[in-house]
Design a protein around this motif. Sequence first.
Motif, short mmCIF file in Angstrom:
data_model
loop_
_atom_site.label_atom_id
_atom_site.label_comp_id
_atom_site.label_asym_id
_atom_site.label_seq_id
_atom_site.Cartn_x
_atom_site.Cartn_y
_atom_site.Cartn_z
N VAL A 199 0.61 -0.99 0.11
CA VAL A 199 0.03 0.11 -0.31
C VAL A 199 0.75 1.54 0.00
CG1 VAL A 199 -2.33 1.67 1.13
CG2 VAL A 199 -1.79 -0.91 1.26
N PHE A 200 0.48 2.17 -0.90
CA PHE A 200 1.81 3.18 -0.85
C PHE A 200 1.06 4.45 -1.09
CE2 PHE A 200 3.60 6.13 -4.36
CZ PHE A 200 4.73 7.00 -3.70
N ILE A 201 0.98 5.27 0.17
CA ILE A 201 1.09 6.43 1.25
C ILE A 201 1.41 7.41 0.34
CG2 ILE A 201 -0.11 8.19 2.59
CD1 ILE A 201 -0.61 5.52 4.05
N HIS A 202 1.23 8.63 -0.16
CA HIS A 202 2.35 9.94 -0.39
C HIS A 202 1.09 10.90 -0.40
CE1 HIS A 202 4.60 12.90 -2.88
NE2 HIS A 202 3.29 12.63 -3.77
N GLU A 203 1.44 11.92 0.44
CA GLU A 203 0.76 13.04 0.68
C GLU A 203 -0.30 12.87 1.60
OE1 GLU A 203 1.18 15.82 -2.87
OE2 GLU A 203 3.31 15.97 -2.29
N GLY A 204 -0.58 11.60 1.45
CA GLY A 204 -1.51 12.01 2.27
C GLY A 204 -2.83 10.90 2.28
N LYS A 205 -2.64 10.62 0.73
CA LYS A 205 -3.25 9.72 -0.07
C LYS A 205 -2.66 8.45 -0.29
CE LYS A 205 -6.27 13.66 -2.30
NZ LYS A 205 -5.35 15.09 -1.91
N VAL A 206 -4.14 7.57 -0.44
CA VAL A 206 -3.72 6.07 -1.19
C VAL A 206 -2.95 6.23 -2.69
CG1 VAL A 206 -4.33 3.45 -0.89
CG2 VAL A 206 -4.71 4.77 0.79
N VAL A 207 -1.94 6.14 -2.76
CA VAL A 207 -1.72 6.06 -4.51
C VAL A 207 -1.83 4.92 -4.93
CG1 VAL A 207 0.12 6.15 -6.13
CG2 VAL A 207 0.15 7.61 -4.47
N PHE A 208 -2.00 3.36 -4.44
CA PHE A 208 -1.92 1.87 -4.70
C PHE A 208 -1.97 1.35 -4.12
CE2 PHE A 208 2.56 2.29 -6.35
CZ PHE A 208 2.59 0.88 -5.69
N SER A 209 -2.96 -0.02 -3.49
CA SER A 209 -2.86 -1.12 -2.86
C SER A 209 -3.00 -2.31 -4.61
CB SER A 209 -4.26 -0.94 -2.87
OG SER A 209 -3.79 -1.73 -1.15
N LYS A 210 -1.19 -3.09 -4.36
CA LYS A 210 -1.51 -4.15 -4.85
C LYS A 210 -0.64 -4.56 -4.34
CE LYS A 210 -1.67 -0.82 -9.73
NZ LYS A 210 -2.60 -1.71 -9.99
N ALA A 211 -0.70 -5.85 -5.32
CA ALA A 211 0.16 -7.57 -5.26
C ALA A 211 1.16 -7.35 -5.57
CB ALA A 211 -0.58 -8.56 -5.55
N LYS A 212 2.35 -7.73 -4.48
CA LYS A 212 3.67 -7.22 -4.74
C LYS A 212 4.13 -7.73 -5.69
CE LYS A 212 6.60 -9.84 -3.44
NZ LYS A 212 7.74 -10.82 -2.23
N ASP A 213 3.56 -9.23 -6.22
CA ASP A 213 4.01 -9.59 -7.43
C ASP A 213 3.89 -9.62 -8.73
OD1 ASP A 213 5.50 -11.97 -5.59
OD2 ASP A 213 3.94 -13.30 -5.80
N GLU A 214 2.50 -8.66 -8.73
CA GLU A 214 2.17 -7.62 -9.77
C GLU A 214 2.99 -6.42 -10.52
OE1 GLU A 214 -1.11 -4.92 -11.36
OE2 GLU A 214 -1.39 -6.60 -9.32
N LEU A 215 3.68 -5.75 -9.03
CA LEU A 215 4.51 -5.08 -8.99
C LEU A 215 6.15 -5.04 -9.56
CD1 LEU A 215 3.68 -3.13 -5.62
CD2 LEU A 215 2.70 -2.15 -7.30
N THR A 216 5.99 -6.50 -9.44
CA THR A 216 7.50 -6.70 -9.10
C THR A 216 7.85 -8.04 -10.39
OG1 THR A 216 7.63 -8.88 -7.88
CG2 THR A 216 7.82 -6.97 -6.78
N GLU A 217 6.62 -8.30 -10.87
CA GLU A 217 7.03 -9.07 -11.81
C GLU A 217 6.11 -9.08 -12.94
OE1 GLU A 217 5.17 -13.46 -10.91
OE2 GLU A 217 6.80 -13.16 -8.74
N GLN A 218 5.48 -7.76 -13.08
CA GLN A 218 4.43 -7.49 -14.32
C GLN A 218 5.28 -5.69 -15.04
OE1 GLN A 218 0.11 -8.05 -14.68
NE2 GLN A 218 0.54 -10.13 -13.09
N TYR A 219 5.47 -4.61 -14.10
CA TYR A 219 5.14 -3.95 -14.01
C TYR A 219 6.64 -3.91 -14.64
CZ TYR A 219 1.50 -1.25 -11.43
OH TYR A 219 0.35 -0.46 -11.24
N GLY A 220 7.35 -2.23 -15.30
CA GLY A 220 8.30 -1.93 -15.99
C GLY A 220 8.71 -0.50 -15.76
#
Length: 283
Positions: A199-220
């Motif tokens: 769960v990524f919070i930036h300036e008091g707001k949730v930017v995203f909430s995602k499965a870690k594997d989606e971030l590390t295996e699919q994002y680029g």
Amino acid sequence: MNNALTVSGLTKMYRDFTLDNVSFSVPSGSVVGLIGENGAGKSTTVNAVLGLIQKEAGQVSILGREELDDDIKEQIGVVFDGSNYPEILSPGKINRIMKNIYRSWEEQTYYSLLKRLSLPADKPIKQFSKGMKMKLAICAALSHHSKFLILDEATSGLDPVVRDDILDMLLDFVQDEEHSILVSSHITSDLEKIADYIVFIHEGKVVFSKAKDELTEQYGILKCGAAQFDALDKSDSIVYRKMDYEWQVLISDRQEMQKKYPKAMIVPATIDEIMLLYVKGEK
């Protein structure tokens, strides 16, 4: 019960900062990493979840209950950054105090954890290093049949060996499917090792909430020059950033984009890089 923690629409206002409508959950049996730069709202979120500060709006449910009664407190282990106990006490004295606080206190478990982590039972805490203090706090949190651990920056300022010991203990803890962890940290490499969700919070707001594997295996990150950047379909990018010699474009599906842009250089993204691009990049 599917969630150890459900946070919905959590709002807290200060003069110079607002925690704004924060919503996320910690599924039972999982580790959720709460990330964000210093001052993003991670500790405010943790404090509001624990009822240590008054919230303006929103609901918090821990282990299926909205009231933090004594029964629920028995089942939560909390570890904060910094010293969790008075410095004049020793681990042995903490054991005697905890026996009076928690009905479910397990003296045997506590002493075996102290031994496993080479912590002396009779030495005052003021003689402990920061790493030893953190290990002690985790030993205590794991010694009263906790089902849900909440750790706020618990590994910051520790050397890599001590951090690794602590992460191994946390991984052991969630082998039991009834156990769950919420861990806030700005050390994203720790979370890459143990977290199931981010769960990524930036300036008091949730930017995203995602499965870690989606971030590390699919994002680029697609790296390209100005001409190639101008030719990109901007709807393929999440955010982009101009660097000295190239453009960096955050994408959500490396394989799909490699097919669409066969000449582009596309590399995997770490959680750190994803966070940085979100904060510094443009949409």
